[in-house]
Enzyme design. Structure first.
Site, short mmCIF file in Angstrom:
data_model
loop_
_atom_site.label_atom_id
_atom_site.label_comp_id
_atom_site.label_asym_id
_atom_site.label_seq_id
_atom_site.Cartn_x
_atom_site.Cartn_y
_atom_site.Cartn_z
N LYS A 1 0.87 -1.20 0.00
CA LYS A 1 0.00 0.00 0.00
C LYS A 1 0.89 1.23 0.00
O LYS A 1 1.91 1.25 0.71
CB LYS A 1 -0.93 0.01 1.22
CG LYS A 1 -1.72 1.32 1.36
CD LYS A 1 -2.88 1.20 2.31
CE LYS A 1 -2.56 1.42 3.77
NZ LYS A 1 -1.97 2.74 4.07
N GLU B 1 -9.38 7.54 3.87
CA GLU B 1 -9.25 7.78 5.31
C GLU B 1 -9.77 9.16 5.69
O GLU B 1 -9.39 10.17 5.09
CB GLU B 1 -7.78 7.64 5.75
CG GLU B 1 -7.63 7.93 7.25
CD GLU B 1 -6.32 7.45 7.87
OE1 GLU B 1 -5.50 6.81 7.20
OE2 GLU B 1 -6.15 7.75 9.08
#
Ligand code: KIV
Length: 288
Positions: A118, A187
């Site tokens: 990631k 997020e």
């Protein structure tokens, strides 16, 4: 002869194919023991660079190194069998060039055996993501609040709470998808924005403080278990392990001080057959 695992591990294409389907269940883990538990219920286990805060008590993820990620990634691989293990690329291991990113990603894949990496960042990482994917590195993106940017953004605050701020975040998510990422973490963004991005892009969105409409959700394991002292608003505590760990440690300390632990059940007696008569070292005999 090839040795096949009985349980097939999920792959990045399996996760990509879940767009719009049954929600993806994702959690972080940094250890073999927690990975074993999480693996039974999760599609993705993220070895996040949040380990800097959770395991090492750091204030930010900035000091986390590639070696730290590889060590914990390896432990999580040993503890899990089914979930796609995805390892975070830490700050400083991928931003300088596409080549630097490939060298770091290759180390992670080779040394941990995990199935994906990631990286944080949207448009500014588009070319890097494409470069990695073309060379066989499955990439999960991460946009919205990107904690590795803490020194430029100043604080860990939610993004896109004014509609006028939506366009760059949407462009970031689209860039990650267009570059070939198999999924993207959203997020700490406003809920309607999380919903909108999920409708707009072709890859699964994994929300953390985003929207229930996302294609999946992720939380930091220690946060949702009630072990982290401070947690963001988006964390729901599904357990309260802190007080039960403290109670166990208190009982242990009391029993050690009272000499009630270890009890006869916790010590080894001599085998009957091995009880031999000790020699009589009479006066003046020295022990050798
Ligand atoms: O490092 C981490 O744990 C993460 C999650 C918060 C998505 O990136």
């Amino acid at each position: 002869m090839a040795v096949q695992n009985e349980i097939r591990r999920l792959t990045a294409p399996d996760i990509r194919a879940r767009k719009g389907g049954e929600p993806l269940v994702c959690l972080t883990s940094y250890h073999a023991h927690t990975a074993r538990i999480v693996d039974s219920y999760c599609d993705v286990i993220l070895v996040g660079d949040s380990l800097g805060m959770v395991m090492h008590g750091l204030e930010t993820t900035i000091p986390v190194t590639l070696d730290m990620m590889i060590l914990q990634g390896h432990a999580v691989m040993r503890g899990s069998k089914r979930a796609l293990v995805t390892v975070d690329m830490p700050f400083g291991s991928y931003e300088a060039s596409k080549e630097q990113a490939f060298a770091s990603a290759a180390r992670i894949l080779k040394e941990t055996g995990c199935g994906a990496i990631k990286i944080e960042g949207g448009r500014r990482m588009e070319q890097t993501i494409a470069f990695l994917v073309e060379r066989g590195v499955p990439v999960m993106g991460h946009v919205g609040l990107t904690p590795q940017a803490i020194n430029t953004i100043g604080s860990f605050r939610a993004q896109g709470r004014d509609e006028s701020d939506w366009a760059p975040i949407e462009a970031d998510a689209r860039a990650v998808a267009d570059a070939g990422a198999f999924a993207v973490v959203l997020e700490a963004i406003a809920e309607p924005l999380g919903r909108r991005i999920t409708e707009q892009i072709a890859i699964p969105t994994i929300g953390i403080g985003a929207s229930a409409a996302c294609d999946g959700q992720i939380l930091v394991l220690e946060d949702m278990l009630g072990l982290s002292p401070r947690v963001p608003k988006f964390v729901k505590r599904f357990g309260e392990l802190g007080p039960s760990i403290e109670q166990a440690v208190r009982s242990y300390a009391q029993e050690v001080r009272a000499r009630t632990f270890p009890s006869p059940d916790n010590v080894y007696s001599m085998r009957k057959t091995s009880v031999t008569k000790l020699p009589d070292y009479g006066k003046g005999t020295s022990r050798v």
